[in-house]
Write a protein that holds these residues in place. Structure first.
Motif, PDB file in Angstrom:
ATOM      1  N   ASN A 237       0.813  -1.210   0.000  1.00  0.00           N
ATOM      2  CA  ASN A 237       0.000   0.000   0.000  1.00  0.00           C
ATOM      3  C   ASN A 237       0.848   1.263   0.000  1.00  0.00           C
ATOM      4  O   ASN A 237       0.808   2.056  -0.934  1.00  0.00           O
ATOM      5  N   LEU A 238       1.654   1.455   1.055  1.00  0.00           N
ATOM      6  CA  LEU A 238       2.348   2.724   1.214  1.00  0.00           C
ATOM      7  C   LEU A 238       3.369   2.971   0.109  1.00  0.00           C
ATOM      8  O   LEU A 238       3.407   4.059  -0.482  1.00  0.00           O
ATOM      9  N   LEU A 239       4.215   1.984  -0.199  1.00  0.00           N
ATOM     10  CA  LEU A 239       5.221   2.205  -1.232  1.00  0.00           C
ATOM     11  C   LEU A 239       4.614   2.323  -2.631  1.00  0.00           C
ATOM     12  O   LEU A 239       4.954   3.238  -3.382  1.00  0.00           O
ATOM     13  N   PRO A 240       3.704   1.414  -3.050  1.00  0.00           N
ATOM     14  CA  PRO A 240       3.152   1.536  -4.408  1.00  0.00           C
ATOM     15  C   PRO A 240       2.361   2.811  -4.645  1.00  0.00           C
ATOM     16  O   PRO A 240       2.271   3.278  -5.774  1.00  0.00           O
ATOM     17  N   THR A 241       1.753   3.377  -3.595  1.00  0.00           N
ATOM     18  CA  THR A 241       0.916   4.563  -3.790  1.00  0.00           C
ATOM     19  C   THR A 241       1.661   5.867  -3.533  1.00  0.00           C
ATOM     20  O   THR A 241       1.073   6.942  -3.679  1.00  0.00           O
ATOM     21  N   ALA A 242       2.927   5.813  -3.123  1.00  0.00           N
ATOM     22  CA  ALA A 242       3.707   7.040  -2.942  1.00  0.00           C
ATOM     23  C   ALA A 242       3.882   7.738  -4.283  1.00  0.00           C
ATOM     24  O   ALA A 242       4.059   7.097  -5.322  1.00  0.00           O
ATOM     25  N   HIS A 243       3.813   9.063  -4.274  1.00  0.00           N
ATOM     26  CA  HIS A 243       3.949   9.816  -5.520  1.00  0.00           C
ATOM     27  C   HIS A 243       5.382   9.799  -6.046  1.00  0.00           C
ATOM     28  O   HIS A 243       5.607   9.959  -7.245  1.00  0.00           O
ATOM     29  N   ALA A 244       6.335   9.620  -5.150  1.00  0.00           N
ATOM     30  CA  ALA A 244       7.743   9.497  -5.555  1.00  0.00           C
ATOM     31  C   ALA A 244       8.464   8.691  -4.485  1.00  0.00           C
ATOM     32  O   ALA A 244       8.110   8.736  -3.310  1.00  0.00           O
ATOM     33  N   THR A 245       9.469   7.942  -4.914  1.00  0.00           N
ATOM     34  CA  THR A 245      10.278   7.150  -3.992  1.00  0.00           C
ATOM     35  C   THR A 245      11.742   7.456  -4.232  1.00  0.00           C
ATOM     36  O   THR A 245      12.214   7.424  -5.369  1.00  0.00           O
ATOM     37  N   LEU A 246      12.454   7.754  -3.156  1.00  0.00           N
ATOM     38  CA  LEU A 246      13.894   7.964  -3.213  1.00  0.00           C
ATOM     39  C   LEU A 246      14.574   6.720  -2.657  1.00  0.00           C
ATOM     40  O   LEU A 246      14.373   6.365  -1.488  1.00  0.00           O
ATOM     41  N   PHE A 247      15.345   6.050  -3.501  1.00  0.00           N
ATOM     42  CA  PHE A 247      16.066   4.841  -3.113  1.00  0.00           C
ATOM     43  C   PHE A 247      17.502   5.240  -2.826  1.00  0.00           C
ATOM     44  O   PHE A 247      18.219   5.686  -3.715  1.00  0.00           O
ATOM     45  N   ILE A 248      17.920   5.092  -1.576  1.00  0.00           N
ATOM     46  CA  ILE A 248      19.218   5.610  -1.148  1.00  0.00           C
ATOM     47  C   ILE A 248      20.236   4.480  -1.073  1.00  0.00           C
ATOM     48  O   ILE A 248      19.982   3.434  -0.443  1.00  0.00           O
ATOM     49  N   LEU A 249      21.394   4.695  -1.689  1.00  0.00           N
ATOM     50  CA  LEU A 249      22.521   3.771  -1.663  1.00  0.00           C
ATOM     51  C   LEU A 249      23.724   4.485  -1.069  1.00  0.00           C
ATOM     52  O   LEU A 249      23.746   5.716  -0.978  1.00  0.00           O
ATOM     53  N   ALA A 250      24.718   3.723  -0.698  1.00  0.00           N
ATOM     54  CA  ALA A 250      25.968   4.295  -0.218  1.00  0.00           C
ATOM     55  C   ALA A 250      26.940   4.388  -1.387  1.00  0.00           C
ATOM     56  O   ALA A 250      27.146   3.411  -2.111  1.00  0.00           O
ATOM     57  N   ALA A 251      27.524   5.565  -1.592  1.00  0.00           N
ATOM     58  CA  ALA A 251      28.405   5.781  -2.736  1.00  0.00           C
ATOM     59  C   ALA A 251      29.651   4.911  -2.667  1.00  0.00           C
ATOM     60  O   ALA A 251      30.200   4.514  -3.703  1.00  0.00           O
TER      61      ALA A 251
END
Length: 671
Positions: A237-251
């Motif tokens: 529910n929460l992730l699929p309906t979010a208007h945008a998702t920021l996926f954070i990785l370590a450089a």
């Protein structure tokens, strides 16, 4: 000027654009209120037009913009949230430290009717099988902690509650969803006593009167892979309906195995709403390497990440959230530029906010056209009756009292003839009500629940729910059929009403017309998106989890909740269209009866006093001119509403500019 330029750089561009969007929404709400007041004051608001205006006003006022931050532990999610949204507090709002910090999903938002607080749902609530949507309606299930808004240290200490864990037995960890015998690599560690560390809380809600949150922003901070996979509502529910998702990785590490698992299992199916952040580029700075060599290493890592995730390189942003937060707090423009945070914020502001605005523009434009058409139709019908009455009265000039008596008899005869339509209207209502009832049956909650139960039975009949995907796809096919059948029945209703309206118009002087029917087929797109979001969790890799009764109950509850939203929207639009058609008949029937009564009263007065004729002619002409002016006013107001909705992006408000230049006064932080 230099101070203003610096303030604009220090203040996130996304924040300024969200302020602009909020100003735009507030302006539209004020315009809608003006239109509604005018219609109510002049008795021009039908039930349908009132509902349209109230619905669009509520949607604009309550519009939410949800941004989800997703990553494994220690990637810097909380620090990035602090840097983008909460640097003006002067301290870290969310806890951000090496190691595990956010142990449960955290939602930051603001509801004015609730006091500033942290609400925590105990992890044991998972054992009851209730979904988060249901538990949100049960305040006694949550632990509530007031937030000390005037003490940043106390505020930060309170929010550290989201970091708390507890040690439980392996069996309890398994029942809570944190231990998987088939995927031991993802299990949390055990201590010397053999106990397993699990989060103390299942979900956290932070009601915080930050200006951005007050304007409808909702920030979702998620924990790592193990917690994401264990919570159906988060993944379904929460992730699929979010208007945008920021996926954070370590450089410094790039895409690890667990990072890739999160991406493939939970995020990769919606690339257009995804942004990838390579955080902690400050760790790549090497005193033994030249700056251009460090830059080349960062660029190579960015391109490699884009290839691994099959994402456009333009959506991968290397940055340092820690450096950006420190620069904002210190007001250091050079350090902020070096953090590269501005590039991500510019992308969010230029892509996400205009997208939401464009969607709302279309909704406002459609609503204003509908209201304008309904008011014009109603005024047009009254003006037509006034024109007939004016022609009738002008024909009496110079006529004898016998002529007036004849005209009075004719009006009474016409009124009696008009009343014969009531029998036909009653029959039409009966047929219409039966057809509407049949159509709404396919969109009812009971019918939807039956279809979901059939899907669950089909899943349960297969070994370890290996047939779950097939059963779910069959459910979606059945629901599409129901939407298509409801759409077809809507067309049948329109085909029945159209000739009936035409005959009533011709025989009894109505001016009935039909708006385009409800487009239930449009909601198939929502169903398709829902199917795409859920089907990835019904494969062989999730069969063991689906075989767990409690997880299956949560899955069914969540699925039913999401599908109910689609079907309630279809049912609501269908019902509103049919009520609008029925309301036309009731309104015009009432107004025609009033018209006959006014004509009869006028002729009776004229019969008694000859001077009444000229006075009545003047009154009728004035009434027509007044209605014409009202139509022009409504047309102008609805046109202004559309123009206001479609005008170029608004400038930053004076209030927000004051915040940019001088900081937010303490009074603005009060609830």
């Amino acid at each position: 000027m230099e101070q203003q330029l610096t303030a604009n750089l220090i203040q996130p561009s996304f924040n300024r654009r969200l302020d602009s969007l909020s100003d735009w929404r507030v302006g539209l709400c004020a315009k809608i209120e003006e239109i509604l007041r005018y219609l109510e004051a002049h008795d021009l608001a039908s039930a349908s037009s009132r509902d349209i205006l109230l619905n669009i006003h509520q949607r604009l006022a309550n519009e939410k913009l949800v941004i989800a931050f997703v990553a494994e532990f220690s990637r810097g999610k909380s620090e990035l949230i602090n840097a983008i949204f909460f640097a003006d507090v002067g301290k870290r709002v969310l806890p951000a430290a090496p190691g595990r910090t956010t142990m449960c999903p955290v939602e930051l938002g603001f509801e004015a009717e609730e006091p500033p607080m942290l609400a925590l749902l105990p992890i044991e609530s998972r054992l009851e099988g209730a979904s988060l949507a249901e538990l949100r309606q049960q305040p006694d299930m949550w632990r509530r902690i007031p937030l000390a808004l005037d003490d940043s240290d106390a505020l930060a200490q309170t929010l550290r509650e989201v970091m708390l864990t507890q040690w439980v037995t392996e069996d309890k960890a398994r029942s809570l969803g944190f231990w998987d015998d088939e995927r031991s690599d993802d299990n949390p560690p055990r201590n010397d006593e053999g106990l397993v560390e699990v989060p103390q809380w299942r979900h956290a809600l932070i009601n915080y009167p930050h200006p951005l949150l007050q304007q409808g922003l909702v920030v979702l901070d998620t924990p790592g892979l193990n917690a994401i996979g264990a919570e159906p509502e988060l993944t379904l529910n929460l992730l699929p309906t979010a208007h945008a998702t920021l996926f954070i990785l370590a450089a410094d590490t790039g895409v690890t195995k667990s990072d890739l698992t999160i991406w493939r299992d939970h995020l990769g199916s919606h690339p257009l709403a995804r942004y990838v952040v390579l955080n902690k580029i400050d760790t790549l700075v090497d005193p033994l390497a030249r700056p251009e060599e460090v830059e080349a290493q960062i660029e190579a890592q960015r391109l490699a990440t884009a290839r691994t995730l099959d994402m456009p390189a333009a959506r991968v942003f290397p940055l340092s959230a820690r450096q950006g937060l420190a620069a904002r707090i210190a007001g250091d423009e050079a350090a902020l530029q070096a953090s590269r945070l501005l590039a991500l914020e510019q992308a969010l502001g230029e892509q996400l906010v205009p997208q939401r605005r464009k969607m709302l523009e279309a909704v406002v434009a459609d609503a204003s056209h509908d209201v304008q058409a309904q008011v014009a139709r109603r005024i047009g019908d009254v003006r037509r009756q006034i024109a007939e009455q004016s022609l009738e009265l002008n024909g009496l000039r110079g006529k004898s009292s016998n002529k007036v008596r004849m005209m009075l008899d004719r009006v009474q005869a016409e009124a009696a003839e008009f009343e014969q339509c009531t029998t036909r209207l009653h029959a039409l209502r009966v047929i219409h009500a039966r057809m509407v009832k049949d159509a709404l049956a396919d969109l009812s909650s009971d019918r939807l629940r039956e279809e979901v139960e059939q899907m669950q039975m089909a899943m349960s009949s297969s070994i370890m729910n290996l047939g779950a995907k097939k059963a779910f796809l069959s459910l979606c096919a059945n629901l599409r059929f129901l939407l298509e059948r409801a759409h077809g029945r809507g067309l049948e209703i329109r085909d029945m009403l159209a000739p009936s309206f035409s005959r009533l118009n011709a025989e009894f002087g109505f001016s009935l017309s039909l708006q385009p029917g409800p487009d239930s087929m449009r909601l198939k797109d929502d169903l398709d998106l829902l199917e795409k979001s859920y089907v990835q969790y019904l494969g062989v890799t999730h069969a063991l989890r689906l075989s767990q009764p409690k997880f299956m109950d949560q899955f069914r509850s969540m699925l039913l909740s999401k599908l109910r939203m689609v079907f309630e929207m279809a049912s609501g639009e269908f019902d509103m269209w049919n009520k609008s058609a029925s309301a036309q008949i009731d309104t015009q029937l009432r107004e025609r009866r009033q018209s006959f009564r006014k004509r009869r009263d006028a002729l009776e007065r004229i019969q008694v006093a000859a001077g009444e004729l000229e006075q009545r002619i003047i009154e009728v002409d004035a009434q027509d001119a007044h209605l014409k002016a009202q139509l022009e006013s409504v047309t102008e107001m609805t046109r202004d509403l559309r123009d206001q909705a479609c005008q170029p992006g608004l400038q930053v408000s004076n209030l927000h500019m004051d915040r940019l230049l001088g900081g937010a006064p303490e009074a603005q932080w009060a609830p």
